[in-house]
Structures are given as structure tokens and as C-alpha cells.
Design a protein around this motif. Sequence first.
Motif, mmCIF file in Angstrom:
data_model
loop_
_atom_site.group_PDB
_atom_site.id
_atom_site.type_symbol
_atom_site.label_atom_id
_atom_site.label_comp_id
_atom_site.label_asym_id
_atom_site.label_seq_id
_atom_site.Cartn_x
_atom_site.Cartn_y
_atom_site.Cartn_z
ATOM 1 N N ILE A 92 0.915 -1.298 0.247
ATOM 2 C CA ILE A 92 0.200 -0.017 -0.042
ATOM 3 C C ILE A 92 0.652 0.902 0.295
ATOM 4 O O ILE A 92 0.681 2.241 -1.330
ATOM 5 C CB ILE A 92 -0.941 0.100 1.205
ATOM 6 N N ARG A 93 1.485 1.509 1.162
ATOM 7 C CA ARG A 93 2.464 2.538 1.489
ATOM 8 C C ARG A 93 3.702 2.124 0.149
ATOM 9 O O ARG A 93 3.947 3.547 -0.558
ATOM 10 C CB ARG A 93 2.848 3.013 2.703
ATOM 11 N N THR A 95 3.373 0.908 -3.189
ATOM 12 C CA THR A 95 2.775 1.557 -4.495
ATOM 13 C C THR A 95 2.342 2.985 -4.470
ATOM 14 O O THR A 95 2.597 3.803 -5.648
ATOM 15 C CB THR A 95 1.541 0.681 -4.556
ATOM 16 N N GLN A 96 2.360 3.550 -3.063
ATOM 17 C CA GLN A 96 1.661 4.623 -3.044
ATOM 18 C C GLN A 96 3.161 5.383 -3.975
ATOM 19 O O GLN A 96 3.396 6.426 -4.523
ATOM 20 C CB GLN A 96 0.711 5.777 -1.983
ATOM 21 N N ARG A 97 4.013 5.384 -2.981
ATOM 22 C CA ARG A 97 5.975 6.098 -3.505
ATOM 23 C C ARG A 97 5.649 6.239 -4.005
ATOM 24 O O ARG A 97 6.443 7.088 -5.351
ATOM 25 C CB ARG A 97 6.844 5.356 -1.973
ATOM 26 N N TYR A 99 3.910 6.097 -7.547
ATOM 27 C CA TYR A 99 2.768 6.663 -8.214
ATOM 28 C C TYR A 99 3.939 8.359 -7.617
ATOM 29 O O TYR A 99 4.186 9.120 -8.572
ATOM 30 C CB TYR A 99 1.493 6.682 -7.661
ATOM 31 N N GLU A 100 4.135 8.624 -6.738
ATOM 32 C CA GLU A 100 4.720 9.835 -6.524
ATOM 33 C C GLU A 100 5.803 10.217 -6.967
ATOM 34 O O GLU A 100 6.286 10.861 -7.680
ATOM 35 C CB GLU A 100 4.864 9.747 -4.955
ATOM 36 N N SER A 149 -4.803 -5.019 -0.905
ATOM 37 C CA SER A 149 -3.902 -4.051 -0.940
ATOM 38 C C SER A 149 -4.072 -4.176 -2.635
ATOM 39 O O SER A 149 -3.645 -2.814 -3.258
ATOM 40 C CB SER A 149 -3.105 -4.258 -0.897
ATOM 41 N N GLY A 153 -4.213 -0.704 -4.414
ATOM 42 C CA GLY A 153 -3.878 0.018 -6.280
ATOM 43 C C GLY A 153 -4.175 0.140 -6.999
ATOM 44 O O GLY A 153 -3.936 1.048 -7.378
ATOM 45 N N LEU A 156 -5.637 3.258 -5.897
ATOM 46 C CA LEU A 156 -4.454 4.617 -5.674
ATOM 47 C C LEU A 156 -4.642 4.939 -7.606
ATOM 48 O O LEU A 156 -4.611 5.773 -7.909
ATOM 49 C CB LEU A 156 -3.354 3.463 -5.588
ATOM 50 N N TYR A 159 -6.655 7.510 -8.823
ATOM 51 C CA TYR A 159 -7.068 8.300 -8.374
ATOM 52 C C TYR A 159 -5.529 9.361 -8.877
ATOM 53 O O TYR A 159 -5.935 10.804 -9.707
ATOM 54 C CB TYR A 159 -6.379 8.186 -6.832
ATOM 55 N N TYR A 160 -4.509 8.546 -10.301
ATOM 56 C CA TYR A 160 -3.345 9.568 -10.155
ATOM 57 C C TYR A 160 -3.704 9.385 -11.549
ATOM 58 O O TYR A 160 -3.197 10.487 -12.194
ATOM 59 C CB TYR A 160 -2.330 8.182 -10.151
#
Length: 277
Positions: A92-93, A95-97, A99-100, A149, A153, A156, A159-160
Motif C-alpha cells: 500500500i505505502r 505502491t503510493q511511493r 506513484y509519487e 491491497s 492499488g 490508487l 486517483y492518479y
Amino acid sequence: MAAPHTPPAPRTILLTGAAGGLGTLMRGLLPQHGYDLRLFDVRPVPDAPDAIVADLNDTAALREAVHGVDGVLHLAGISLESTFDKILESNIRGTQRLYEAVREAGGPRVVFASSNHTIGYTPRPHVEDGAPLVPVDTPRRPDTFYGLSKCFGEDLAQYYWDEHGIETVSVRIGSCFPEPTDVRMLSLWMSPADGARLFDAALTAEHVGHTVVHGSSANTRAWWDLTTARALGYAPQDDSEPYAAKLLAAQGPLDDTLPAHHHIGGRFVDDPPIWPH
């Protein structure tokens, strides 16, 4: 005289999870589709001294990894069930990192390895009796923290796309192994060669926004609909049926009185395999 044909330059993609089982298969197959691979994994990648060895918590390493690539195939993370805290940090975290880092790099396309376990509690369709194939928009029913999770994803990725215009194809992978190993897998199997074909289609199709597709071969016993995958240009060439007689003789047919046979998620619904680390 016509000018000599110059083949297009290979596209460079970041392959996360490059030392894992699926990553290892794709390291061998994707270059045949014209890709140069930049490899990333928390473990050293065999025979790849230039691989980036870091985990998804290392934002500096992620920025280095995504810089200048044409796309990202995100296979990294925990691929079985684990504690929520471990799933939270990695899948979770992490995958978000990623995408950032992709956003900061200008938004190369992402192909996200989602899973059949996003819909693991969905009953398997009896297509042999005329039931329809499971559509890609079937309501999600995750069977584990791992499946949860993968739902995250997909959200996420949506959203992106909506917020930042980053395109993603989320591939709900069935089971990608050299050959199916049980009767359930006859319906969800994706041969490694078809996996590479699908990832190539997902990386190169035009105007995908955020698209969710099912990832399997053209199996005679298929449970789910490949329409959105085929719309990307995916043309599966393999079928699990040559393995069916041997597996059915050894294991017998699926029995709906058993939860692991009744649901798409198989044993993940009642006795999930646990991540070893």
C-alpha cells in the motif's frame, strides 16, 4: 533508392520486483518485445549487476529508478498473505511511493500487477452449464489483506489518472507459471509468453486512462472475460487444456462444497499461503 529501414529504438521500462518469480519470467521474455529493462528489487537480481537494489520505502532510489523510463511494470511487493502491517508497508505505502516518483518524473505509464484475489470471494462461474464469464466490472470481494491491497492499488491508479493524468493498466493476474499446477488454475492460468504479450499490449496501447483487465491465457475452461484486455491489442495464444487430463486424473474435479473450490480465490478464502519473510 528507398532509405534503409531503421528499427525503432527499444523502449526502456522499469521492472520492479525483478528478482521475483514473475519478474524473473519477464526478464527473459520482455526483451523479445523490444524492451530494455531497468531492474529494481529489494534483493539482488541474478546476473544483473546494474539492478537497483532497494525497497519501496527508498524514495531516492525510486526517483533514480523512474528517471527517463518510458513505462513502469510494477510487480514488486508481497505476493501472498501476510500481516496487515507488512501488507500496508509494502503493497500500500510502497505502491503510493512509486506513484509519487512516477508523478515527479512526468508520468510514464504504469502497468500495475493486480490480482484475481481482488474478487476472490466471487463464486466461480459454472460456464460449462451456460453461466456467463465474470466481467471485469464485477464487484470487488477481496479474500485477504493481500487482495485488499490490490483493490487499493487499482483505486490508487484511478486517483492518479483523475488527479494527475498518469495512465495505468491494472492487470488482474490469474496464475502466471510455466504450466498450471492444479485444477483451479486451468481456468485462470496465464502462460509466461501470454503474460509478456499482455504486458506489452498494456504498455503500448493508446489512450488507456485507467483500464482494468483480466490476465489469463485463452483457456478453454476460462472463468473470466478478456474483452478489455483484447481491446488493448492482447491476443493470447496459449490454452491450459493440454494439462487438463493429467491434473483432473490426479486431483479430481472441483467440488463446490469446499470453499477453496467454490470461490475464484481458491485456498486464499480459507487457508491462504503466508508470505515467508
